[in-house]
Scaffold this motif. Structure first.
Motif, short mmCIF file in Angstrom:
data_model
loop_
_atom_site.label_atom_id
_atom_site.label_comp_id
_atom_site.label_asym_id
_atom_site.label_seq_id
_atom_site.Cartn_x
_atom_site.Cartn_y
_atom_site.Cartn_z
N TYR A 68 0.82 -1.16 -0.22
CA TYR A 68 -0.22 -0.08 0.01
C TYR A 68 0.91 1.26 0.09
O TYR A 68 1.86 1.34 0.62
N HIS A 69 0.36 2.28 -0.79
CA HIS A 69 1.06 3.50 -0.67
C HIS A 69 0.29 4.64 -1.08
O HIS A 69 -0.80 4.20 -1.66
N GLU A 70 0.23 5.72 -0.45
CA GLU A 70 -0.58 7.01 -0.69
C GLU A 70 0.64 7.97 -0.52
O GLU A 70 1.24 8.55 0.07
N SER A 71 0.51 9.19 -1.76
CA SER A 71 0.96 10.20 -2.02
C SER A 71 -0.05 11.36 -2.25
O SER A 71 -1.00 11.18 -2.92
N ILE A 72 0.32 12.40 -1.62
CA ILE A 72 -0.30 13.64 -1.98
C ILE A 72 0.43 14.71 -1.81
O ILE A 72 1.26 15.23 -0.95
N PHE A 73 0.62 15.44 -2.79
CA PHE A 73 1.62 16.77 -2.89
C PHE A 73 1.00 17.45 -4.18
O PHE A 73 0.33 17.24 -4.90
N GLU A 74 1.82 18.71 -4.42
CA GLU A 74 1.45 19.84 -5.49
C GLU A 74 2.61 19.95 -6.26
O GLU A 74 3.79 20.04 -5.87
N ILE A 75 2.33 20.32 -7.42
CA ILE A 75 3.27 20.84 -8.61
C ILE A 75 2.95 22.17 -8.70
O ILE A 75 1.83 22.63 -9.17
N GLU A 76 3.69 23.05 -8.70
CA GLU A 76 3.47 24.65 -8.89
C GLU A 76 3.72 24.78 -10.38
O GLU A 76 4.70 24.32 -10.94
N SER A 77 2.86 25.77 -11.08
CA SER A 77 3.17 25.96 -12.50
C SER A 77 2.55 27.16 -12.83
O SER A 77 2.05 27.82 -12.16
N GLN A 78 2.90 27.66 -14.05
CA GLN A 78 2.08 28.92 -14.63
C GLN A 78 1.06 28.42 -15.45
O GLN A 78 1.12 27.45 -15.88
N ALA A 79 -0.06 29.14 -15.37
CA ALA A 79 -1.31 28.88 -16.24
C ALA A 79 -1.11 28.44 -17.84
O ALA A 79 -1.31 27.63 -18.08
N ALA A 80 -0.18 29.50 -18.22
CA ALA A 80 0.36 29.03 -19.84
C ALA A 80 1.19 27.52 -19.95
O ALA A 80 0.70 27.01 -20.96
N SER A 81 1.83 27.37 -18.96
CA SER A 81 2.48 26.06 -19.34
C SER A 81 1.41 24.84 -18.88
O SER A 81 1.38 23.91 -19.60
#
Length: 147
Positions: free
Chosen positions: A108-121
């Motif tokens: 079992y594994h669970e990952s929660i995180f965020e990737i930051e970006s510009q809207a254009a990308s």
């Protein structure tokens, strides 16, 4: 010397079932600090609706685009949530990744995180996903600063 991971989203086609056209995907997500990999099943058009939403993202500061597959818990083998939203009013956006392999311990594994970006990308991500045909190209890759 500490190596930093590359921020990216990569989707690989592991196999295609000729009987029903089901595609076995392996998705990799990294924000440069942490990463996760999750195997799922879908079809060639699996990401099309999500891709269309993020090609024009954001339509407003409250705009959200969501791709969801499976559920948490024993009913599904996996759960994947990709949520795109505006994190700042200056055009910064985030991609929230929630990836769960609902297997039993120790797998079992669970990952929660965020990737930051510009809207254009993110718009480029959407356009690239719209044009990706997993039957023809076995690998899709996006990085936030690609041109």
């Amino acid at each position: 010397m500490k190596m930093k991971m590359k921020t990216k989203i990569q989707i690989n086609v592991l196999s295609i079932d000729a009987r029903d056209d089901t595609i076995h995907f392996q998705s990799y997500f990294s924000n440069g600090h942490c990463s996760t990999t999750l195997e799922t099943y879908g079809y060639a058009n699996e990401f099309q609706d999500f891709a269309k939403k993020i090609t024009e993202f954001p339509k407003s500061i409250d705009d959200v685009a969501i791709y969801k597959l499976g559920e948490r818990g024993i009913k599904w083998a996996y759960y994947l949530l990709i949520k795109v939203y505006c994190s700042q009013p200056n055009g910064r956006a985030s991609i929230r990744i929630e990836a769960t392999n609902n297997s039993i311990s120790p797998y079992y594994h669970e990952s929660i995180f965020e990737i930051e970006s510009q809207a254009a990308s993110l718009n480029r991500l959407g356009k690239s996903l719209l044009h990706w045909n997993p039957r023809e190209s076995k690998k899709f890759e996006w990085t936030p600063n690609q041109q």
